[in-house]
Every structure is written in structure tokens, then in C-alpha cells.
Design a protein around this motif. Sequence first.
Motif, mmCIF file in Angstrom:
data_model
loop_
_atom_site.group_PDB
_atom_site.id
_atom_site.type_symbol
_atom_site.label_atom_id
_atom_site.label_comp_id
_atom_site.label_asym_id
_atom_site.label_seq_id
_atom_site.Cartn_x
_atom_site.Cartn_y
_atom_site.Cartn_z
ATOM 1 N N VAL A 18 20.722 50.587 28.975
ATOM 2 C CA VAL A 18 20.959 49.302 27.876
ATOM 3 C C VAL A 18 19.970 48.390 27.981
ATOM 4 O O VAL A 18 19.509 48.068 26.908
ATOM 5 N N SER A 19 19.701 47.797 28.976
ATOM 6 C CA SER A 19 18.952 46.505 28.959
ATOM 7 C C SER A 19 18.424 45.983 30.388
ATOM 8 O O SER A 19 18.319 44.847 30.357
ATOM 9 N N SER A 20 18.117 46.925 30.990
ATOM 10 C CA SER A 20 17.620 46.376 32.287
ATOM 11 C C SER A 20 16.335 45.642 32.086
ATOM 12 O O SER A 20 15.492 46.180 31.259
ATOM 13 N N ILE A 21 16.008 45.070 33.265
ATOM 14 C CA ILE A 21 14.666 44.014 33.228
ATOM 15 C C ILE A 21 13.543 45.101 33.154
ATOM 16 O O ILE A 21 13.370 46.046 34.137
ATOM 17 N N ALA A 22 12.643 44.879 32.467
ATOM 18 C CA ALA A 22 11.278 45.804 32.518
ATOM 19 C C ALA A 22 10.533 45.193 33.382
ATOM 20 O O ALA A 22 9.230 44.494 33.021
ATOM 21 N N LEU A 23 10.429 45.525 34.608
ATOM 22 C CA LEU A 23 9.773 44.878 35.647
ATOM 23 C C LEU A 23 8.573 45.769 36.068
ATOM 24 O O LEU A 23 8.602 46.854 36.439
ATOM 25 N N GLU A 24 7.372 45.004 35.990
ATOM 26 C CA GLU A 24 6.172 45.459 36.603
ATOM 27 C C GLU A 24 5.589 44.756 37.912
ATOM 28 O O GLU A 24 5.390 43.754 37.964
ATOM 29 N N PRO A 25 6.052 45.320 38.930
ATOM 30 C CA PRO A 25 5.955 44.597 40.255
ATOM 31 C C PRO A 25 4.463 44.394 40.545
ATOM 32 O O PRO A 25 4.495 43.139 41.489
ATOM 33 N N ASN A 26 3.498 44.760 39.925
ATOM 34 C CA ASN A 26 2.227 44.282 40.016
ATOM 35 C C ASN A 26 1.574 43.381 39.200
ATOM 36 O O ASN A 26 0.387 42.919 39.426
ATOM 37 N N ASP A 27 2.546 42.785 38.281
ATOM 38 C CA ASP A 27 1.983 42.153 37.221
ATOM 39 C C ASP A 27 2.675 40.631 37.107
ATOM 40 O O ASP A 27 4.115 40.766 37.440
ATOM 41 N N GLU A 28 2.099 39.638 37.626
ATOM 42 C CA GLU A 28 2.598 38.382 37.860
ATOM 43 C C GLU A 28 3.141 37.785 36.734
ATOM 44 O O GLU A 28 4.475 37.335 36.967
ATOM 45 N N ALA A 29 2.897 38.076 35.605
ATOM 46 C CA ALA A 29 3.789 37.455 34.501
ATOM 47 C C ALA A 29 5.248 38.246 34.235
ATOM 48 O O ALA A 29 6.170 37.606 34.047
ATOM 49 N N SER A 30 5.014 39.593 34.592
ATOM 50 C CA SER A 30 6.423 40.326 34.556
ATOM 51 C C SER A 30 7.243 39.725 35.437
ATOM 52 O O SER A 30 8.572 39.724 35.509
ATOM 53 N N LEU A 31 6.734 39.433 37.039
ATOM 54 C CA LEU A 31 7.639 38.926 37.987
ATOM 55 C C LEU A 31 8.202 37.492 37.586
ATOM 56 O O LEU A 31 9.140 37.134 38.007
ATOM 57 N N ARG A 32 7.416 36.699 37.047
ATOM 58 C CA ARG A 32 7.774 35.347 36.290
ATOM 59 C C ARG A 32 9.010 35.450 35.600
ATOM 60 O O ARG A 32 9.894 34.766 35.547
ATOM 61 N N SER A 33 8.371 36.212 34.676
ATOM 62 C CA SER A 33 9.563 36.446 33.552
ATOM 63 C C SER A 33 10.970 36.994 34.136
ATOM 64 O O SER A 33 11.897 36.356 33.752
ATOM 65 N N ALA A 34 11.013 38.031 34.979
ATOM 66 C CA ALA A 34 12.134 38.404 35.453
ATOM 67 C C ALA A 34 12.809 37.382 36.453
ATOM 68 O O ALA A 34 14.011 37.326 36.352
ATOM 69 N N THR A 35 12.141 36.688 37.318
ATOM 70 C CA THR A 35 12.742 35.528 38.207
ATOM 71 C C THR A 35 13.229 34.675 37.300
ATOM 72 O O THR A 35 14.371 33.964 37.407
ATOM 73 N N ALA A 36 12.608 34.173 36.232
ATOM 74 C CA ALA A 36 13.398 33.448 35.222
ATOM 75 C C ALA A 36 14.598 33.829 34.639
ATOM 76 O O ALA A 36 15.757 33.115 34.542
#
Length: 584
Positions: A18-36
Motif C-alpha cells: 500500500v504505502s510502506s516507507i521506501a527505506l534505503e538503509p545505506n542512504d542517509e537522506a532516506s534515513l532522515r526522511s523515514a525518521t521524520a
Amino acid sequence: MKFFASLGAVLLHFVSYVSSIALEPNDEASLRSATADYAYGLMTYYKNNVTGLPATEIGIFPKPLYWWVAGAAWGGLIEYTQFSGDQSYVNTITQALVANYGPNNDILLPWRKDQEGNDDQAFWALALMSALEYQFPEPKPAAPATYLQVVENSFNNMISRWDTSSCNGGLKWQIYPENSYGYNYKNSISNGAVFALAARLAMYTGNKTYADWAVKIWDWSKAVGFIDDNYAVFDGADDRNNCTNPDHTEWSYNVGIYLHGAAALYNYTEGDEAWKKRTTGLLDHTALFFKPFDNATDIMYEVPCETGLNGRKCNLDQQSFKAYLSRFIAKTAILAPFTREKTTKYLHTSAVAAAASCTGPSNACGSKWYVGGFDGELGVGQQLSALEVTQALLMLKQNIVPGTNGDQDPILSSSTSSTASTDTTTIISFSPSISISTLFGTTSSSRLLPSVVPPSTMSSNDSVASSTSKDSTPLSFSKVPVPPTVSSILPSSVPGEFAPLNSSACSCTRSSTVTLYVPPTSAPAVVPPPAPSITLAPNGTVPTPPPASLTTGLPLFTGAAVSVNTAGHSILAAVVFAICGGIL
């Protein structure tokens, strides 16, 4: 039963897209977006800063959640502010912390007497330690004490209850005899939290007395059998039996908090081999919490209650335990770099699995990360756990060592290991200290630090009733006048604070880039048993009835020692969430 389990697995496959977080665990920008996203979702549960609310209610999450969970959450959000650079919640966090200092600036709150144990007080103190270590803005000029003063006062207050009348020492779970459900129970989380706090205070202040206390608590925990030779950490024991028959239940935050304290002492002692061995042993034992099923390896879960295969179901407290294990093993990797490879592997896989669970209403996160989608259970504990496991990866990428007293900023780690991150990140610089001059009518003129009583001088009847400063001048903190309403604390408007949850929206636009993990269909607890119907509340959440004790007036026995069932959610709930995403 097999039909329902199979159907549930199919539905969870649908929901995961449906809409799960598109997390890339090695990418800091992705981590910041998910944590936000996770931090925003967590803050939508916080309602206790509205105008007209009694001052004693500031800083907590609404019932049926307990006071300690708020302290744990603020600790996570303080660290979120550091690692993400997002200062949106600084005012709210600061107000919540100061409102819970207590009359003697030691986080001992008379109005929380029915639910404040040693572990609860310690979790709030640990949050303040994070504020110190990561240079979170001090609440100047009107707050009655600094963060360090409150932490040290709290530590002294807790060790004043070191009790040698049974079990040859240790802290009881509960502080007050009237809380009979836990007053005769000495447990790992109370002693482990004070152990970790002592270790962190030793690092921060350089005061060896704190390290001596940490060693004393560790030695007692081992001697009484709460930590065995394989580094399993057991829940606790009845002190009326002299702690001779421990409850062998293992909770993730128990081993996690001892692990964090051991790593802090390894760092404090500059690599002492005994603390290296203990850190290694505890970390190795955390493997217990990373394999719920053979096809879900390295995914964190709460062993005693999460799968339901043993008939237990996680209560509201226990749903947040993965948050603390995530936090503690990441801190371990920073303080003891030789652990980095193993901790990174665990955190990578678990963070991706957690992202797959965040497909509930308004992207709310679920409890069971190993099912590959949202499991129908949501709340503060679930949201905090997803936040913590993801920002733990940010912590590792930035490799920031907690600061010590006198540091201008936390520092980038100079420690290296074969798997250490090569990333370099600019240190976050916070805005100037926040003024909340309307918080208190008077301020303390004293900024002296209390001394800590050496463990060798303590007996079962000792107390730290009259601490003195390091220059032997008696402390004279002013009492904290309790303001009448929250309106006397909060500004009329706080720019940058989170917006209210949009109850009419179902944001289902994210793509899924995560691997699905589905347990065997023979596992009956993957999907709870069906119920007649579920009606979503106006804010889009699944309503959960309060525990019976909140309506009967009886104390609720909560914490690690028992399992208090929360409301289950049916297959119909999964259908509703799938409909929300346009799948059905």
C-alpha cells in the motif's frame, strides 16, 4: 485456524504494497526522511500540551499509556533532533522535560506516586542524560535546575533506596509499599537502568564514584542470578524469598540496557578486557531477539509475547521494548567499535522490516516487523520502535560519540574498526538555549552539583537526604512551584511544531522497495483471531479499550514482570486497511 492464518498472510502481502516507507538503509537522506515520518507519527499521539490542561499532565501521553513511556519517548526524540537536524520539536520536548522535574528536581513526582517505580524514574533520567550528551538546549533562564543537576539528584534519590534487607542488595521495582504489585519484586530493568545511568554519568562527569556504583550494581546482578553465565538477563525475583527463584522471562530491553551500560564502562575504562568480555557476551545473547522464524532472520522481535505462540500478547509497555534495544545496541557500537559489524547487520535488516510495517492509517507502523506489512496494531510503542531502529542507523553513519561535561558539541568518533563507517557528517549546531521564563515564578540561585554517595558507605537504611556540592556547600535548590495550567508554559503559538493528524486522509502514495518476510502459515499468532467488527475512530485509528484497572480504580500490574493483554485486532481490520490503500 489454518484458513485464517493463511488469509491473514495474503492480506498482509497486499497491505505491504500500500504505502510502506521506501527505506534505503545505506542512504542517509532516506534515513532522515523515514525518521521524520516516524517522529511526526509519534507526535500525533501527544495531546498533553493543550491550553487548559492541568500542569501535572504536561509531558505525558494520554491513558492508558503510563508516565514512564513518555520519558522514554522524549529520550528518543532528543536523539532524533541530534541525528536528523530537525528542530521542530525542541520547544515541546523542553517543556515536557522541565514540567516533570518534581518538587526537589529529582523526577520524583508526588502526583505520579501510583505509577512511579525506580525504573520509571530512571528512564526519565536517561532522557536527560541524552540531552546532556547531545547538547540539547538547556531550559534557561527560569528553570530551577540544569539537566545535570536533575540527573544527579535523581541518581542520588534512586541509590538512597539500595536495599540490603533482602537479596543482599538491589533496588526494588516499586518505590512505595502501597504499590504492592511490585514493591516486593527486585528486577533487572530497575537495577539495569541505574547501572547504565551510573556508567553514563561516569563518562560524562569523570567522577569515579559513579563507575563504582555501576560496578556494584553489575556485581550484585550477577551474584543474585539476574545475569547468568551465558549473559541471559532474567526479569527479576520476589525479595520475600530472598530472590532465590528468579522469573526467567527474557525481555529485549533488559539485556539491552545492561549491554549499553557495559559498553559505556568499556569506553570509560579505555578498553578494559573484563568490560569487553561482558559487552561481547551480552551482544551475542541479543541474537535471541533477532530470529522470530527461520525465514525472518535478523529481524528484531519481542520473544515472550510478540508471536503469541506461547499464549502471551504484548501489552502497551512491551510494544515499545524494541525501541530501547535498538537505541542501546547502536550506542554500544559507538562506544565499543568492535561490536559494529554485528549491530549494523541487525539494525539494517530490522529497519527495512520496520518500514514495511508502516502501512497503517496515515502510515502508522505496526508491531510485528516480520510479517511484511501492517499487522493491525498501532500506537506509541510501535511508532517509537520504528523511529529508534531507523535513527540507530543514522547514529552509526554519523558516528557521533556522546559529549562529556564541558564539550561544546558531541564529537565525531576517532575510533576505527574494520567495519567502521567512512562517512563524515557536520556536527549539528542547535539554536541558542530556549527561554521559558513563564514556566516558574522563581529560580534557584544555586548551580552547584550534588555529590554522589560512594557505594561502600551505603547500607539498607542509608539515604541521600542531604547531598552536598563538590565544594561542600549545602545544596539549596528552590522548590518547584507547579503552574496552574499548561497555558502558563506554552507560548501562544510555536512555529515549526507538528500539525495535527489529518483524520480524513489516507496517504497511500509511497512505493514499496522492501523484502517481505512472512512466518509459516502454521503460526496462529501472525493474524489475531477474528472479531465481529472493528470501527475506526474519527482520527483513523483502531480504538483500544482501556485496561480494566483504569475503570475499576485498581492498580494495574504493568511492566516487564507480567503480561497484560491489549485488545486484539481482527482480519477485518486488515481488510479495512487494504481498502484504504485501494487494493480491494
